[in-house]
Motif scaffolding. Structure first.
Motif, short mmCIF file in Angstrom:
data_model
loop_
_atom_site.label_atom_id
_atom_site.label_comp_id
_atom_site.label_asym_id
_atom_site.label_seq_id
_atom_site.Cartn_x
_atom_site.Cartn_y
_atom_site.Cartn_z
N GLU A 296 -11.72 10.83 -13.43
CA GLU A 296 -12.58 10.02 -12.91
C GLU A 296 -11.72 8.56 -12.55
O GLU A 296 -11.66 7.87 -11.77
N THR A 297 -11.13 8.25 -13.59
CA THR A 297 -10.03 7.02 -13.82
C THR A 297 -8.99 6.93 -12.95
O THR A 297 -8.68 6.20 -12.22
N SER A 298 -8.44 8.23 -12.77
CA SER A 298 -7.51 8.56 -11.83
C SER A 298 -7.85 8.42 -10.52
O SER A 298 -7.38 7.54 -9.42
N THR A 299 -8.82 8.99 -10.07
CA THR A 299 -9.53 8.83 -8.53
C THR A 299 -9.74 7.36 -8.47
O THR A 299 -9.51 6.99 -7.29
N LEU A 300 -10.51 6.47 -9.41
CA LEU A 300 -10.77 5.17 -9.22
C LEU A 300 -9.54 4.31 -8.71
O LEU A 300 -9.53 3.62 -7.86
N THR A 301 -8.35 4.80 -9.59
CA THR A 301 -7.14 3.87 -9.27
C THR A 301 -6.62 4.27 -7.99
O THR A 301 -6.37 3.24 -7.04
N GLU A 302 -6.64 5.60 -7.68
CA GLU A 302 -6.22 5.65 -6.26
C GLU A 302 -7.10 5.01 -5.07
O GLU A 302 -6.58 4.72 -3.99
N GLN A 303 -8.46 5.19 -5.34
CA GLN A 303 -9.56 4.52 -4.28
C GLN A 303 -9.16 3.07 -4.28
O GLN A 303 -9.32 2.43 -3.34
N ASP A 304 -8.86 2.34 -5.46
CA ASP A 304 -8.78 0.89 -5.45
C ASP A 304 -7.21 0.48 -4.82
O ASP A 304 -7.30 -0.68 -4.49
N SER A 305 -6.37 1.47 -4.98
CA SER A 305 -4.96 0.97 -4.43
C SER A 305 -5.10 0.85 -2.70
O SER A 305 -5.92 1.50 -2.22
N LEU A 306 -4.27 -0.28 -2.63
CA LEU A 306 -4.51 -0.55 -0.92
C LEU A 306 -3.53 0.38 -0.11
O LEU A 306 -2.37 0.69 -0.50
N ALA A 307 -4.12 1.36 0.85
CA ALA A 307 -3.50 1.97 1.50
C ALA A 307 -2.33 1.58 2.23
O ALA A 307 -2.56 0.36 2.64
N PRO A 308 -1.33 2.02 2.88
CA PRO A 308 -0.11 1.45 3.50
C PRO A 308 -0.76 1.07 4.80
O PRO A 308 -1.82 1.49 5.57
N ILE A 309 -0.18 -0.10 5.26
CA ILE A 309 -0.62 -0.76 6.66
C ILE A 309 -0.64 0.21 7.63
O ILE A 309 0.30 1.19 7.77
N ASN A 310 -1.65 0.35 8.74
CA ASN A 310 -1.53 1.06 9.77
C ASN A 310 -2.12 0.69 10.94
O ASN A 310 -2.53 -0.54 10.85
N ASP A 311 -1.96 1.11 12.24
CA ASP A 311 -2.49 0.79 13.42
C ASP A 311 -4.03 0.19 13.45
O ASP A 311 -4.18 -0.81 14.14
N GLN A 312 -4.69 0.87 12.81
CA GLN A 312 -6.16 0.46 12.81
C GLN A 312 -6.27 -1.04 12.07
O GLN A 312 -7.28 -1.74 12.81
N VAL A 313 -5.69 -1.05 11.08
CA VAL A 313 -5.59 -2.66 10.60
C VAL A 313 -5.36 -3.66 11.28
O VAL A 313 -5.90 -4.63 11.64
N MET A 314 -4.24 -3.38 12.17
CA MET A 314 -3.94 -4.22 13.00
C MET A 314 -4.71 -4.83 14.32
O MET A 314 -4.84 -5.78 14.74
N GLU A 315 -5.79 -3.76 14.41
CA GLU A 315 -6.62 -3.68 15.56
C GLU A 315 -7.34 -5.30 15.33
O GLU A 315 -7.67 -5.80 16.30
N SER A 316 -7.88 -5.32 14.16
CA SER A 316 -8.89 -6.25 13.82
C SER A 316 -8.52 -7.12 12.80
O SER A 316 -9.21 -8.22 12.43
N ALA A 317 -7.33 -7.48 12.65
CA ALA A 317 -6.62 -8.23 11.60
C ALA A 317 -6.40 -9.76 12.09
O ALA A 317 -6.33 -10.01 13.07
N VAL A 318 -6.73 -10.66 11.24
CA VAL A 318 -6.43 -12.09 11.20
C VAL A 318 -4.88 -12.22 10.30
O VAL A 318 -5.17 -11.81 9.32
N ILE A 319 -4.18 -12.96 10.79
CA ILE A 319 -2.85 -13.26 9.93
C ILE A 319 -2.78 -14.69 9.39
O ILE A 319 -3.11 -15.45 10.24
N TYR A 320 -2.43 -15.03 8.36
CA TYR A 320 -2.33 -16.30 7.58
C TYR A 320 -1.14 -16.61 7.30
O TYR A 320 -0.31 -15.82 6.52
N GLU A 321 -0.45 -17.46 7.58
CA GLU A 321 0.80 -18.22 7.47
C GLU A 321 0.80 -19.13 6.24
O GLU A 321 0.19 -20.10 6.20
N ALA A 322 1.33 -18.57 5.24
CA ALA A 322 1.39 -19.48 3.60
C ALA A 322 2.64 -20.18 3.62
O ALA A 322 3.52 -19.72 3.27
N ASN A 323 2.39 -21.38 3.50
CA ASN A 323 3.38 -22.24 3.40
C ASN A 323 3.17 -23.02 1.66
O ASN A 323 2.56 -23.73 1.50
N ILE A 324 4.03 -22.14 1.01
CA ILE A 324 3.84 -22.19 -0.64
C ILE A 324 4.12 -23.66 -1.01
O ILE A 324 3.25 -24.16 -1.76
#
Length: 480
Positions: A26-54
């Motif tokens: 269960e812990t292993s599965t939770l870790t997999e679910q919590d990790s961020l999947a690689p970026i893909n085309d669907q993410v780009m469709e609805s994304a807002v991008i933020y420019e960070a000037n540290i």
């Protein structure tokens, strides 16, 4: 009796092992679910991008000060953070102002306040100590990923600072004049300097440079799990280089690539998104009364035939260059500022937020010195929050490689009123705006029952209905 006790003990231990095994699974599965999947085309469709000037984001100017605010960016619909260059900055030929370098300033205390250009890099595989450590940067990336946000790094492949070790160890990597002297970047049409005297021009005729630069880029993907790059002056570096490095990096993980260019050839294999420079300049011109809504319609027709169907652009009313060198949003757009902000979210593409824009930034940030953005939520934050939610959730505003349709709607005042419709998956959004500084009466070829998204009010559009919009008034209508 002893035999029975041994049997019971064995059963208990077996049950405990099964329970532990289930818990571990269960812990292993939770870790997999919590990790961020690689970026893909669907993410780009609805994304807002933020420019960070540290440097300018906080009084401290550190990774940590920015990292603690990352969860708030989710409220604005941010899915990608573009971090401006984080690397050590060269001291040699360091810029103090647009014309002077630190060498021109005699007072050593006065010199200290000039921190140089972010884009004069002394070491590609290190971080500027003023911002923190590599561990601090990793925490920034991890925090973003935990919040479902991707991180891309600003990459300067066209030139280095004069302190970079390649200057002495590999002078053959650089463009040289007839005397064998390394030169700053030159305008290819005139042969004259661009004025970027704090950097040395790299020469991509040397294929050994390609291998060295690829290694530097891979370092950040392989060691810090970043999700892509924003390529500074991308068009000044051979397209073939970008195509090769993207292919090699994606053997490790998919990445998102943003080009500081609108050259359509860069999108073939290397880049996902480019800058909407022309659209930005047209917005400024309309706000200043130099162009009209009809010019915007003509521009949208132009890009429809210029780019491939899966090409898309980043839309913006400001960024680090525009703010520091050409003026704040208010300086350039005045009372039209909110209207054009809304336009950047509703046209095809991806909207950009630059550090401080969300806090009503009304000053030009210093480029070579320490400065600080405001951190009080005023008028702009709630507007961005609503626009970001609509961009994230409404399929009619999808703007990436599988964008929603864009259709200009006819109206009776096409020089003054901009009107268009976006549609996808049964969702519909209509944008209407008066792009002048005076009230305008008009009729629109659209009818039906809608909700005015920004106010929440119901609205009925009737055939041949006359409407009147105040100066710079706009509506975003969604189908019920």
């Amino acid at each position: 009796m002893k035999k029975i006790m041994l049997i019971l003990l064995a059963v208990f231990m077996l049950a405990a092992c099964k329970k532990e095994s289930k818990k571990s699974k269960e812990t292993s599965t939770l870790t997999e679910q919590d990790s961020l999947a690689p970026i893909n085309d669907q993410v780009m469709e609805s994304a807002v991008i933020y420019e960070a000037n540290i440097r300018q984001y906080s009084p401290e100017g550190t990774f940590d000060a920015f990292t603690k605010d990352i969860p708030q960016l989710k409220e604005l619909g941010v899915k990608i953070i573009w971090v401006m260059p984080i690397y050590p900055i060269s001291m040699k030929n360091r810029k103090a102002t647009g014309d002077l370098s630190v060498e021109d300033i005699e007072d050593p205390e006065e010199r200290k306040k000039y921190l140089g250009s972010y884009y004069a890099i002394a070491d590609y595989s290190a971080v500027n100590k003023e911002y923190g450590t590599e561990e601090d940067f990793q925490e920034l990336v991890d925090t973003a990923h935990e919040n479902g946000i991707y991180v891309i790094l600003d990459w300067v492949a066209n030139h280095t600072g004069w302190d970079h070790e390649w200057i002495t160890e590999h002078p053959e990597y650089y463009t040289q004049n007839e005397k064998g002297e390394i030169v700053d970047p030159l305008n290819p049409e005139t042969g004259e300097s661009w004025g970027w005297t704090d950097v040395a021009d790299l020469n991509y005729d040397n294929k050994e440079l390609w291998s060295a630069m690829k290694g530097e880029m891979k370092y950040w993907v392989e060691n810090h799990d970043i999700d892509g790059f924003r390529a500074d002056v991308a068009g000044e570096v051979p397209t073939e280089f970008w195509e090769q490095i993207v292919k090699e990096i994606e053997e490790t993980k998919p990445v998102f690539m943003l080009a500081e260019s609108e050259d359509k050839d860069l999108f073939e294999e290397a880049f996902d998104m480019g800058y909407n420079w022309e659209g930005h300049h047209i917005m400024n011109d309309i706000a200043q009364g130099k162009k009209t809504a009809k010019d915007w319609d003509a521009y949208m027709k132009k890009i429809d035939t210029t780019y491939q169907e899966d090409d898309f652009l980043m839309n913006f009313v400001t960024n680090h260059d525009e703010n520091s060198w050409n003026g704040t949003v208010k300086e350039r757009m005045g009372d039209a500022s909110e209207t054009f902000l809304a336009l950047t979210y509703t046209i095809p593409g991806m909207p950009l937020i630059y550090s401080g824009q969300e806090y009503d930034l009304h000053k030009r940030l210093k480029f070579f010195e320490k400065d600080t953005i405001p951190h009080t939520k005023g008028k702009v934050w709630p507007i961005m929050e609503k626009l970001g939610q609509l961009k994230n959730e409404n399929a009619a505003l999808q703007g990436g490689k599988n964008a929603a349709t864009y259709e200009a709607l006819k109206n009776s005042a096409e020089e003054k009123i901009l009107s268009f419709k976006r549609q996808k998956d049964g969702e519909e959004v209509i944008f209407i705006a008066n792009l002048t500084d005076k009230p305008v009466k008009f009729r629109l070829e659209a009818q039906g029952e809608f909700t005015d998204y920004m106010s929440g009010d119901a609205l009925t559009l009737k055939k041949d209905q006359e409407r009147e919009f105040d100066a710079w008034e706009y509506e975003i209508l969604i189908n019920k």
